[in-house]
Enzyme design. Structure first.
Site, PDB file in Angstrom:
ATOM      1  N   GLY A 188       7.807  -7.172 -13.163  1.00 48.22           N
ATOM      2  CA  GLY A 188       7.918  -8.455 -12.481  1.00 48.22           C
ATOM      3  C   GLY A 188       9.329  -8.967 -12.303  1.00 48.22           C
ATOM      4  O   GLY A 188       9.516 -10.140 -11.956  1.00 48.22           O
ATOM      5  N   CYS A 243       9.899 -10.183  -8.643  1.00 48.10           N
ATOM      6  CA  CYS A 243       9.241 -11.473  -8.408  1.00 48.10           C
ATOM      7  C   CYS A 243      10.045 -12.601  -9.045  1.00 48.10           C
ATOM      8  O   CYS A 243      10.279 -13.651  -8.428  1.00 48.10           O
ATOM      9  CB  CYS A 243       7.839 -11.469  -9.023  1.00 48.10           C
ATOM     10  SG  CYS A 243       6.768 -10.109  -8.519  1.00 48.10           S
TER      11      CYS A 243
END
Length: 492
Positions: free
Chosen positions: A217, A220
């Site tokens: 992640g 993101c």
């Protein structure tokens, strides 16, 4: 966020991650960690964990459009971060909404290639994503995704990465955050590539590889951080630099979370937890109630002193009272200086005026009253005794540290305890009470108002202070309260 700055409202348009490390869940954490208020519109429901994606469910695009409109019809959006857009229809729905709403900041993290290297979008969806770029202020592809956007083979060197980023910036009129994370070696540069007056301008940000499996992640999280900070500052270079520092810190603490057995998440709030802690701040009324209750034992001991009982019922011997006044007069002279220091250190004119006025009243009002009582008396405490000296040394030390907050906490008991004791003893007195004029001073409504103002200033200051400073303020307050007890106890 600094005091007085509006919190940016940031909308994440992306897929989910039930383990919380990527997608919308990571976006919301990143937005919050970087000072924003996060909102979310779901483009895809993803069954995944730290080992990979198992399946993806894409809700109907009509429902996606309803989500987008529901948010923008009600909330002014300061920034949008876009993540997973799985189909042409989804991309076109988001593009149409962006065209209608025109958010001031739009950051696209193009989710196009899986960790395994597999392409997640078909050719039509890749073309649709390129057509989305004119709606975007910044795109943040990794190296494989940048190659797809540029329509060329994947770069093998940093110079190639920069060339591809420049081509995308020029072709689509968009900023590109080129990322070197897929390159070999310990040094991992990133670069903000912009088109300025038809020329490609590159600003590089150095980076060092962090040896960890907790990188799930990161794309993101970084894109959400930049979107949040850019919405707050309008400065893309500064926002990128600060977001990279934040992400490096979060990656470095990721393993401490012990989430999953694969590529774990970053620890989005590690820095905030470490620097700010988890303790909530008390309100000013809570500080007032707690501090007053904490000295309940001291106040009870003061009430039980023979000196105080005799002062209340008028049976106190005159010599004992005058001896007390002589020491109190010596104390008041130095106390006035401490009040003047508080005025000098005060953060604003209102508090400065209050403490300065209190210093004047201590000399003009209280000290003059003492001198009236002591007129014609000799040999009564021309020098401070040990108890008075200890109290004054405490105030002097509180002033010498130069911290307004600690000093005013040390000054408060001389207001609060005296007003409490004086008001209650005054209620017991009568017109012929031998010490009525002294009791009148400390039961006077003006003194009560000053005490209330002092309590408000100190408790509000304590409520807004950090934990360590609040503790130091409490210690100074408690020490002064004990000195008050000792001062009364020394008078016989």
């Amino acid at each position: 966020m600094s005091a007085g700055r509006a919190v940016p409202r940031v909308l994440s348009i992306a897929g989910t991650d039930p383990t919380g490390g990527a997608g919308i869940q990571a976006d919301l954490k990143s937005i919050a960690a970087n000072g924003g208020y996060g909102m979310a519109v779901v483009t895809a429901l993803v069954a995944q964990n730290t080992h990979g994606v198992r399946s993806v469910h894409v809700p109907p695009v009509a429902f996606l459009a309803e989500q987008l409109d529901a948010v923008s019809d009600d909330v002014r959006i300061d920034a949008v971060k876009i993540g997973m857009l799985a189909t042409v229809e989804v991309i076109e729905t988001v593009a149409a909404w962006l065209g209608r709403v025109r958010p001031p900041v739009v950051v696209l993290d193009p989710v196009m290639v899986a960790t395994s290297g597999d392409r997640l979008l078909d050719a039509d969806a890749e073309d649709a994503l390129r057509r989305l770029l004119p709606h975007v202020d910044l795109v943040t592809p990794n190296i494989p995704e940048l190659a797809i956007l540029a329509g060329v083979p994947e770069a093998a060197a940093w110079t190639e990465v920069l060339a591809q980023a420049g081509a995308v910036a020029r072709q689509h009129g968009v900023r590109v955050l080129a990322k070197g994370g897929h390159l070999p070696g310990e040094r991992l540069p990133d670069a903000l590539v912009e088109l300025v007056d038809e020329s490609v301008v590159v600003t590089e940000f150095p980076g060092i590889r962090i040896r960890t499996r907790n990188t799930h992640g990161t794309g993101c999280s970084l894109s959400s951080a930049v979107a949040t900070r850019a919405a707050a500052t309008g400065d893309w270079m500064r926002s990128t630099a600060e977001s990279k520092r934040w992400l490096a810190e979060s990656i470095g603490h990721g393993a401490e979370l012990e989430v999953g057995s694969g590529n774990g998440p970053v620890s989005h709030f590690a820095g905030l937890w470490e620097r700010g802690g988890l303790d909530t701040r008390p309100t000013a009324p809570e500080v007032e109630a707690a501090w007053w209750e904490d000295i309940a034992g001291i106040r009870a001991e003061i009430d039980d002193l023979a000196f105080v009982r005799g002062l209340g019922d008028g049976t106190l011997g005159r010599n004992a009272f005058l001896g007390y006044l002589a020491q109190d007069a010596l104390y008041l002279g130095e106390y006035a200086r401490a009040l003047a220091d508080a005025a000098r250190f005060a953060p604003d004119s209102t508090e400065r005026a209050f403490w300065a006025g209190s210093a004047q009243n201590a000399i003009v009002g209280e000290l003059q009253l003492h001198e009236h009582w002591l007129a014609g008396e000799s040999g009564l405490g021309s020098h401070p005794d040990a108890v008075t000296t200890a109290y004054l040394d405490h105030l002097l030390a509180s002033s010498a540290r130069g911290d307004y907050r600690v000093l005013v906490a040390a000054l408060l008991p001389c207001y609060w305890i005296y007003q409490d004791v004086g008001e209650r003893l005054h209620a017991l007195s009568h017109e012929e009470h031998p010490y009525r004029s002294w009791l009148d001073t400390y039961a006077d409504p003006v003194f009560a108002q000053s005490t209330r103002r002092a309590i408000d200033i100190v408790t509000r200051t304590a409520a807004s202070a950090d934990t360590a400073t609040r503790a130091a303020m409490y210690d100074a307050f408690l020490a002064s309260s004990r000195h008050e007890l000792a001062f009364f106890a020394a008078s016989r």
